[in-house]
Design an enzyme around this catalytic site. Structure first.
Site, mmCIF file in Angstrom:
data_model
loop_
_atom_site.group_PDB
_atom_site.id
_atom_site.type_symbol
_atom_site.label_atom_id
_atom_site.label_comp_id
_atom_site.label_asym_id
_atom_site.label_seq_id
_atom_site.Cartn_x
_atom_site.Cartn_y
_atom_site.Cartn_z
ATOM 1 N N TRP A 1 0.811 -1.217 0.000
ATOM 2 C CA TRP A 1 0.000 0.000 0.000
ATOM 3 C C TRP A 1 0.846 1.270 0.000
ATOM 4 C CZ3 TRP A 1 -0.824 -4.078 3.414
ATOM 5 C CH2 TRP A 1 -0.122 -4.022 4.617
ATOM 6 N N ARG A 2 2.154 1.120 0.221
ATOM 7 C CA ARG A 2 3.036 2.278 0.118
ATOM 8 C C ARG A 2 3.545 2.479 -1.304
ATOM 9 N NH1 ARG A 2 6.510 1.333 5.733
ATOM 10 N NH2 ARG A 2 4.865 2.105 7.146
ATOM 11 N N GLU B 1 -5.914 0.676 5.305
ATOM 12 C CA GLU B 1 -6.136 1.185 6.655
ATOM 13 C C GLU B 1 -7.230 0.407 7.372
ATOM 14 O OE1 GLU B 1 -4.439 3.255 8.436
ATOM 15 O OE2 GLU B 1 -3.018 3.711 6.836
ATOM 16 N N GLN C 1 -6.839 -3.862 13.865
ATOM 17 C CA GLN C 1 -6.929 -5.154 14.562
ATOM 18 C C GLN C 1 -6.234 -6.297 13.828
ATOM 19 O OE1 GLN C 1 -8.216 -5.032 17.532
ATOM 20 N NE2 GLN C 1 -9.239 -3.056 17.423
ATOM 21 N N THR C 2 -5.373 -5.998 12.842
ATOM 22 C CA THR C 2 -4.698 -7.049 12.079
ATOM 23 C C THR C 2 -3.234 -6.692 11.894
ATOM 24 O OG1 THR C 2 -6.739 -7.532 10.862
ATOM 25 C CG2 THR C 2 -4.686 -8.364 9.919
ATOM 26 N N LEU D 1 -9.771 -12.793 8.409
ATOM 27 C CA LEU D 1 -9.288 -11.515 8.930
ATOM 28 C C LEU D 1 -9.991 -11.130 10.232
ATOM 29 C CD1 LEU D 1 -8.781 -9.009 5.958
ATOM 30 C CD2 LEU D 1 -7.115 -9.680 7.691
ATOM 31 N N TYR E 1 -9.288 8.795 12.809
ATOM 32 C CA TYR E 1 -7.981 8.227 12.481
ATOM 33 C C TYR E 1 -7.889 7.826 11.011
ATOM 34 C CZ TYR E 1 -4.465 4.663 11.804
ATOM 35 O OH TYR E 1 -3.441 3.933 11.282
ATOM 36 N N ASP F 1 -2.627 6.721 16.225
ATOM 37 C CA ASP F 1 -3.102 5.397 16.607
ATOM 38 C C ASP F 1 -2.371 4.969 17.877
ATOM 39 O OD1 ASP F 1 -0.537 4.818 15.732
ATOM 40 O OD2 ASP F 1 -1.139 3.132 14.468
ATOM 41 N N CYS G 1 10.028 2.055 19.005
ATOM 42 C CA CYS G 1 9.438 2.427 20.306
ATOM 43 C C CYS G 1 8.396 1.379 20.668
ATOM 44 C CB CYS G 1 8.833 3.830 20.211
ATOM 45 S SG CYS G 1 8.600 4.626 21.813
ATOM 46 N N CYS H 1 15.948 2.304 22.274
ATOM 47 C CA CYS H 1 16.355 3.712 22.314
ATOM 48 C C CYS H 1 17.675 3.965 21.591
ATOM 49 C CB CYS H 1 16.463 4.188 23.759
ATOM 50 S SG CYS H 1 14.887 4.171 24.648
ATOM 51 N N CYS I 1 16.959 4.703 18.021
ATOM 52 C CA CYS I 1 15.848 5.609 17.748
ATOM 53 C C CYS I 1 16.356 6.885 17.084
ATOM 54 C CB CYS I 1 15.123 5.961 19.038
ATOM 55 S SG CYS I 1 13.774 7.144 18.797
#
Length: 336
Positions: A21-22, A34, A39-40, A77, A117, A135, A189, A197, A200
């Site tokens: 999807w990118r 999205e 939940q997946t 799903l 969202y 989110d 994170c 960290c 990061c």
């Protein structure tokens, strides 16, 4: 916080995961991804996403798909109301917006299944709207970044964090910024353990770095105990066909197909009084939903004559190709 978005986006450009999807930020594709990612897990969603768009390549195709076929594409799903809302929204988009998602943050939210969202994600990624997407991953990042002990389950905390995210967002690349924040929460994170960290990209901006709060945050209430429900699942077989029936159109797994099921744990002796044929225990299985656990016991009943029960008798091939059977019942599907 000068330099935050530049550091985050530089890391994202170098380390982002390659996801289907990118590669194509068409609004419809972003929308489907999205909804699936609610939940997946990402890895679980990818094959569903690719198969879904292969068969339903446009909003109009989604609006016109047969309900049972849609459920079959979504089979496995879970949270099937997502698919129902997708189609309902597609019908509205075709009827009210000429088959194209509106490039308007507030208008998107009037469509079934699209809240703040999802509207923000579609708006920023597909249309370049400067709307922050917050989110669970982003809430965690912001709580640690600010060393905030506010309860992230409370609406006022989420509103405050959304306003905070808006001040950090790069208006030139809002979609990439939002995805970078989510990627940071997913890959660095981390939840349920120590954040990474040392790798990061925005550690110099983080108020929790090097403190106990790095693992203790975010603050959220304990989840209530799930309700436990005992069920007996019957795999009724006659002449190489199995009986399935449709669940009610409201409630858990609404409108999906199931093996005949009754509340409580029945015993083999009880079933022998009701059915003529061989009865084989299939053991105990558990299926966990968000707020409820099903503790199931199953039996395969090879019937000497077809029982006069409501439902549809189907072959294994028909069940595989035409009928959506939720994972909970699929646990007994191939057991002998």
């Amino acid at each position: 916080m000068d330099g935050f978005s530049a550091a985050l986006l530089a890391w994202y450009d170098a380390h982002q995961r390659i996801l289907p999807w990118r590669e194509n930020t068409d609004p419809y594709r972003v929308w489907v991804s999205e909804i699936m990612l609610q939940q997946t897990r990402v890895t679980a969603a990818i094959p569903y996403y690719e198969r879904f768009l292969s068969e339903l390549p446009s909003i109009r195709a989604l609006a016109e798909v047969d309900d049972d076929r849609l459920k079959k594409l979504w089979e496995g799903l879970g949270y099937y109301s997502r698919a129902k809302n997708l189609k309902a929204a597609a019908v509205r988009v075709v009827n009210e917006f000429g088959g194209k998602l509106p490039a308007d943050f507030k208008v998107l939210q009037i469509l079934p299944g699209i809240g703040e969202y999802t509207a923000s994600a579609i708006g920023s990624i597909a249309f370049g709207l400067p709307t922050p997407t917050v989110d669970g991953n982003v809430l965690r990042v912001l709580a640690r970044l600010r060393r905030s002990h506010a309860d992230i389950s409370k609406p006022q905390t989420k509103r405050a964090f959304t306003e905070d995210a808006a001040t950090l967002l790069d208006p030139a690349r809002p979609g990439d910024f939002n995805q970078a924040m989510m990627e940071l929460g997913a890959m660095v994170c981390l939840p349920n353990g120590a954040p990474l960290c040392d790798v990061c990209p925005v550690r110099s901006f983080c108020a929790s770095r090097g403190t106990e709060d790095a693992t203790a945050l975010p603050v959220k209430p304990e989840k209530p105990a799930r309700t436990v429900k005992q069920l007996t699942v019957l795999v009724l077989v006659h002449e190489n066909k199995m009986l399935i029936r449709r669940r009610p159109e409201s409630g858990l797994l609404a409108g999906m197909w199931e093996f005949p099921t009754c509340e409580g744990h029945q015993k083999k002796k009880e079933l022998e009084q009701e059915f003529e044929g061989s009865i084989t225990p299939l053991g105990r299985k558990t299926h966990i939903f968000t707020h409820i656990e099903w503790h199931m016991i199953g039996f395969r009943i090879t019937c000497e004559k077809r029982p006069a029960l409501p439902g549809v008798w189907v072959t294994e091939e028909e069940l595989s190709s035409q009928y959506a059977l939720p994972v909970a019942f699929g646990k007994y599907r191939h057991m002998k």
